[in-house]
Design an enzyme around this catalytic site. Structure first.
Site, PDB file in Angstrom:
ATOM      1  N   HIS A  99       3.246   9.396   5.349  1.00  0.00           N
ATOM      2  CA  HIS A  99       1.887   8.877   3.679  1.00  0.00           C
ATOM      3  C   HIS A  99       3.093   8.088   2.560  1.00  0.00           C
ATOM      4  O   HIS A  99       3.665   8.894   2.764  1.00  0.00           O
ATOM      5  CB  HIS A  99       1.464  10.346   3.602  1.00  0.00           C
ATOM      6  CG  HIS A  99       0.427  10.106   2.773  1.00  0.00           C
ATOM      7  ND1 HIS A  99       0.450  11.196   0.940  1.00  0.00           N
ATOM      8  CD2 HIS A  99       0.172   9.787   2.543  1.00  0.00           C
ATOM      9  CE1 HIS A  99      -0.459  10.592   0.403  1.00  0.00           C
ATOM     10  NE2 HIS A  99      -0.581  10.297   0.457  1.00  0.00           N
ATOM     11  N   SER A 100       1.982   7.041   1.871  1.00  0.00           N
ATOM     12  CA  SER A 100       2.413   6.374   1.252  1.00  0.00           C
ATOM     13  C   SER A 100       4.024   5.916   1.069  1.00  0.00           C
ATOM     14  O   SER A 100       4.261   5.332   2.170  1.00  0.00           O
ATOM     15  CB  SER A 100       1.991   7.016   0.030  1.00  0.00           C
ATOM     16  OG  SER A 100       2.159   6.809  -1.247  1.00  0.00           O
TER      17      SER A 100
END
Length: 303
Positions: A99-100
């Site tokens: 994520h990210s």
């Protein structure tokens, strides 16, 4: 239910938490910048139970050790954290989900060790960090890394203690995409209780990280190396939706256009309702998409 893991490294340990049978298909989960492994707490229970999910805390985050005094946090250091954990788990081939910033780390690992990754799942990330627009911007970013590190060392500030309410409020103010519930989940692993109050666990030096960036052409060539095994999920109210991007992020727009043309047959790019933390705030929005991708037997893992 999950179990806590701890992997020795020369400067201490890398912490992680695991769900599922240890002999199941291995999936390594990587959190975003300044977050921790708890970012996957609500998503993983909704995913296929036959997999073994390990969510690690990058060095300087969550329950993992901080790097030695005087050391900055280079982007490749996070990639080496992944390689160390994979070696400790004796995983030869596994799925990566990030994520990210964790997606950027996952992407770089995939480019360096393509033989070790069978599928790549990117949540609110395209697998790369943004390339500065010009040489002066690049130089400024590198100088800032050094200046911030030396400034932090000179100040030698004691971590500030806050009440649980104030610690959560500060976290939410810094992350407008987080809900109060999501923030509380991250705080459970991201802070330690002391007599004076809660103290954030993260190393302040992670804010000085030195990034690795690419041109669009380089990105396309690298992604072609891992074609047919990539799922990218973008939130409509997240950080990467083209019509909401700031003009300085033309890189993302160009890269998305490349996905939809040159790499359309090789990469699944899915847009879902939600914010940057959709996997934590509303995991049911993405769990079905990810589950189908994980369980698909064919190389392209069609949705």
């Amino acid at each position: 239910m999950f179990s806590e893991l701890k992997f020795p490294v020369p400067w201490g340990h890398v912490a992680a938490k695991a769900w599922g049978p240890s002999d199941g298909h291995p999936v390594l989960c990587l959190h975003g910048w300044l977050d921790n492994a708890n970012t996957f707490d609500k998503l993983i229970p909704l995913l296929p139970r036959g997999c073994y999910y390990v969510a690690m805390d990058f060095s300087g985050h969550g329950l993992s050790s901080h790097r030695p005094a005087g050391s900055p946090y280079y982007f490749l250091d996070y990639v080496s954290d992944v390689r160390r954990v994979a070696a400790a788990l004796q995983w030869r081939r596994f799925t990566l989900m990030g994520h990210s910033m964790g997606g950027s780390v996952a992407g770089m690992f995939c480019f360096l060790y393509p033989e070790m990754v069978d599928k790549l799942i990117l949540l609110e990330n395209l697998g790369f960090l943004l390339d500065p627009e010009d040489t002066e911007a690049w130089l400024k970013s590198k100088r800032m890394v050094i200046d911030r590190l030396l400034s932090l060392e000179a100040k030698q500030q004691t971590p500030k203690a806050r009440s649980p309410e104030a610690a959560l409020q500060r976290l939410l103010e810094a992350n407008s995409h987080l809900t109060a519930e999501g923030g509380a989940i991250l705080l459970q692993r991201g802070a330690t209780e002391t007599p004076a109050g809660l103290v954030y666990n993260r190393d302040m030096r992670v804010r000085t990280q030195s990034r690795e960036s690419f041109t669009v052409e380089q990105c396309v060539k690298l992604l072609q190396k891992i074609q047919d095994r990539v799922l990218i999920i973008i939130a409509q109210d997240g950080l990467l939706v083209p019509h909401k991007l700031h003009s300085r992020n033309q890189f993302v727009k160009a890269l998305q256009e490349a996905f939809e043309s040159t790499l359309k047959e090789h990469i699944q790019l899915v847009e879902v309702p939600g914010s940057h933390f959709v996997h934590l705030n509303e995991p049911e929005v993405v769990s079905g998409i990810i589950s189908n991708f994980l369980t698909a037997q064919n190389a392209r893992a069609r949705l």
